[in-house]
Design an enzyme around this catalytic site. Structure first.
Site, short mmCIF file in Angstrom:
data_model
loop_
_atom_site.label_atom_id
_atom_site.label_comp_id
_atom_site.label_asym_id
_atom_site.label_seq_id
_atom_site.Cartn_x
_atom_site.Cartn_y
_atom_site.Cartn_z
N TYR A 174 13.01 -11.10 -4.11
CA TYR A 174 12.42 -12.41 -4.39
C TYR A 174 11.25 -12.19 -5.35
O TYR A 174 10.25 -11.57 -4.98
CB TYR A 174 11.94 -13.02 -3.07
CG TYR A 174 11.44 -14.46 -3.13
CD1 TYR A 174 10.47 -14.86 -4.03
CD2 TYR A 174 11.93 -15.41 -2.23
CE1 TYR A 174 10.01 -16.16 -4.05
CE2 TYR A 174 11.46 -16.71 -2.23
CZ TYR A 174 10.50 -17.08 -3.15
OH TYR A 174 10.02 -18.37 -3.16
N ASP A 233 0.81 -19.49 1.32
CA ASP A 233 1.28 -20.82 0.98
C ASP A 233 0.17 -21.75 0.48
O ASP A 233 -0.96 -21.69 0.95
CB ASP A 233 1.94 -21.46 2.20
CG ASP A 233 3.31 -20.87 2.46
OD1 ASP A 233 4.16 -20.96 1.55
OD2 ASP A 233 3.52 -20.30 3.54
N GLU A 257 16.70 -21.47 2.63
CA GLU A 257 15.54 -20.72 3.08
C GLU A 257 14.84 -21.58 4.13
O GLU A 257 14.34 -22.66 3.81
CB GLU A 257 14.62 -20.44 1.88
CG GLU A 257 13.66 -19.30 2.11
CD GLU A 257 12.81 -19.01 0.88
OE1 GLU A 257 13.33 -19.11 -0.25
OE2 GLU A 257 11.62 -18.72 1.07
#
Lengths: 299, 267
Positions: free
Chosen positions: B174, B60, B49
């Site tokens: 995911y 994030d 990734e």
């Protein structure tokens, strides 16, 4: 009240100039909700009065030290908090931006401004105004004023962005003049960015206008030509801040002073009977500390 | 067949789980990132990734935020990331997906991006802040270029939405093991197994799990319930700590070998 209805016990907010943080902290205190407010550390320095107000109201003010340390970064942190704590936390987003349905929620609450203004002006003047003016950061006060008048085709509308120190990248927050289509904080709109899609830095004398994107509904109103968008520089806004205080006995917020600056530019060229309705969206007592830096003659 | 789909199919036949390490492209520089990709490939990484740095990464935590800042200070851009993938492809055929925010893709132009990414050798893209219900054009263009579109699912995702995510995703879905942003955490979410089973059932796709997994023990535990395990912040932190040190690359190799073993052997 939305938070209550959803069964959430905590609210968070971002704030630039501090007004939205104070408002959220006030509501949280009244309703007994836990409240955390994210604020850029640079903004905190210049808005100490509002920081004090929020803390007095029982909110925790969390300084944001990432990026430009202003509104955009406060929103980043608030979004990160929200996705982490969404089960018990409601994000009270302070402007008509962010992912759907936030722009709608904020617009619908703010639209009280336009509904009342429309009713009042019809009652007093027996006709609609010729032009509406409001400053545009994220653009909540402007949408709030414009929304009730959108169907009144004869009413012209002007949104005033922060021209900062000049239309050079990094020196302003005029998204329509200097930005392009992009996505920030979950909304597609005009964004100040470089050619690689990295978000640009911004500058404005007023923390509330210092933001790299603008509410998506403004982008729409711009593209269909319903609202005209322009900008006022720091200097013009400070001049308007001074004049409004002197002539009207009203100390306007530095944000709102951008809208007044546009009135000063336009009014002389208009019919003396024309009605210009300007949204004095905030009070300037929060800004006196900042203004003192630039207007030393009053010290 | 797309390299990601092919690898996941092979692993499934063998009863194994994919090891999916994440690193930020261009942190500390592209030559190092590429060297680390080759190393991860040799250690048995199944899918790389590769993070596209963005100025405002709201999904994030601090470790990856700072890595993106370092990469951007070094002048990284989408164009350079794709060039880096092109260089990787001259030496490795490891399945590779990009992890990006939407704005750098928009600025590049979705159509040009799909074309250039496929040509460079990208096998999949996870666009973190693109909701699956707004993704029609993006999906059409990436599908046409033969690139997998990977979407995120979270513990709060509803049934209806999981079905939509399943329809829009190719390669795999995911699953974010717990609410929040990327970052290492001491303990795994309770009921993870039940959650992963639910996502598999409703999306009908392989499910890889990430966010908050940092130790080989956690990775092995997740490997026993998912089709793949993504490890991001732990590796990004290690790269930052080790890349300036002499012999730092060996420490990264040891880490990758351990992680690969834990995931592939599931203990």
């Amino acid at each position: 009240m939305l938070a209550r209805r959803m069964g959430k016990t905590r609210v968070i907010a971002e704030t630039g100039a501090g007004q939205h943080g104070v408002a959220t902290a006030t509501a949280a205190a009244a309703l007994g909700l836990e409240c955390d407010v994210y604020m850029g550390s640079e903004d905190m320095e210049w808005q100490q009065l509002n920081v004090f107000r929020m803390r007095l109201l029982g909110a925790r003010v969390i300084p944001v030290d990432t990026g430009s340390r202003t509104l955009k970064d406060a929103i980043n942190e608030a979004l990160r908090d929200w996705v982490t704590n969404v089960r018990h936390t409601h994000y009270v987003l302070g402007t008509v931006h962010g992912p759907h349905p936030f722009p709608m929620i904020c617009r619908d609450f703010q639209s009280v401004i336009g509904r009342e203004a429309r009713a009042q002006i019809l009652e007093r003047e027996k006709r609609l105004p010729d032009m509406l003016l409001a400053c545009v950061g994220g653009g909540s006060n402007a949408i709030g004023l414009f929304y009730a008048f959108l169907a009144d085709a004869q009413v012209r509308m002007v949104g005033v962005e922060a021209g900062g120190k000049g239309l050079v990248p990094g020196m302003h927050a005029a998204r329509f003049a200097g930005g392009s289509r992009g996505m920030l904080h979950g909304a597609m709109s005009y964004v100040l960015q470089n050619e690689d899609g990295q978000i640009g830095s911004t500058h404005s004398v007023s923390a509330g206008l210092d933001y790299a994107s603008v509410g998506p509904e403004h982008a729409w109103l711009h593209d269909i030509g319903r609202v005209e968008y322009t900008c006022a520089s720091d200097e013009e806004a400070l001049k308007a801040f001074e004049l409004c205080s002197r002539l009207e006995g009203i100390i306007p917020a530095l944000e709102s002073a951008h809208a007044i600056a546009e009135v000063i530019k336009r009014a002389p060229g208009m019919d003396p009977n024309a009605i210009l309705l300007v949204n004095l969206s905030g009070r300037g007592d929060k800004d006196v500390q900042q203004a003192m830096r630039f207007l030393p003659e009053y010290r | 067949m797309n390299r990601i789909e092919e690898r996941l199919a092979l692993l499934k036949q063998a009863g194994k789980t994919a090891f999916i390490p994440f690193l930020m492209a261009g942190d500390p520089d592209f030559a190092s990132s590429e060297e680390i990709v080759f190393l991860l490939d040799r250690s048995g990484a199944d899918i790389i990734e590769y993070g596209v740095p963005f100025s405002d990464p709201v999904g994030d935590g601090p470790v990856i935020q700072q890595a993106a800042q370092r990469a951007l200070r070094g002048g990284a851009s989408m164009k350079e990331v794709l060039e880096s993938v092109r260089r990787i492809r001259t030496r490795s055929s490891v399945p590779l997906m990009l992890f990006s925010y939407l704005n750098p893709i928009l600025a590049y132009g979705i159509e040009a991006f799909a074309r250039d990414a496929a040509e460079a050798g990208v096998d999949g893209v996870l666009c973190v802040d693109l909701p699956p219900d707004e993704a029609a054009e993006y999906k059409r263009l990436l599908d046409a270029a033969g690139i997998c579109t990977i979407f995120l699912a979270a513990p709060t995702t509803t049934e209806v939405r999981l079905k939509l995510i399943g329809e829009q995703s190719s390669g795999f879905v995911y699953y974010i093991s717990r609410l929040g942003v990327t970052g290492e955490r001491a303990i795994l979410e309770k009921d993870l197994e039940r959650a992963v089973t639910r996502v598999k059932k409703l999306t009908g796709k392989p499910v890889c799990v990430g966010f908050g997994i940092s130790t080989p023990e956690q990775a092995a535990a997740v490997a026993s319930m998912a089709d793949g395990v993504v490890i991001g912040s732990a590796l990004v932190r290690l790269i930052h700590e080790q890349s300036a040190r002499p012999g730092g690359i060996d420490a990264i190799k040891v880490w990758a070998d351990n992680m690969s073993r834990a995931i592939h052997e599931k203990h």
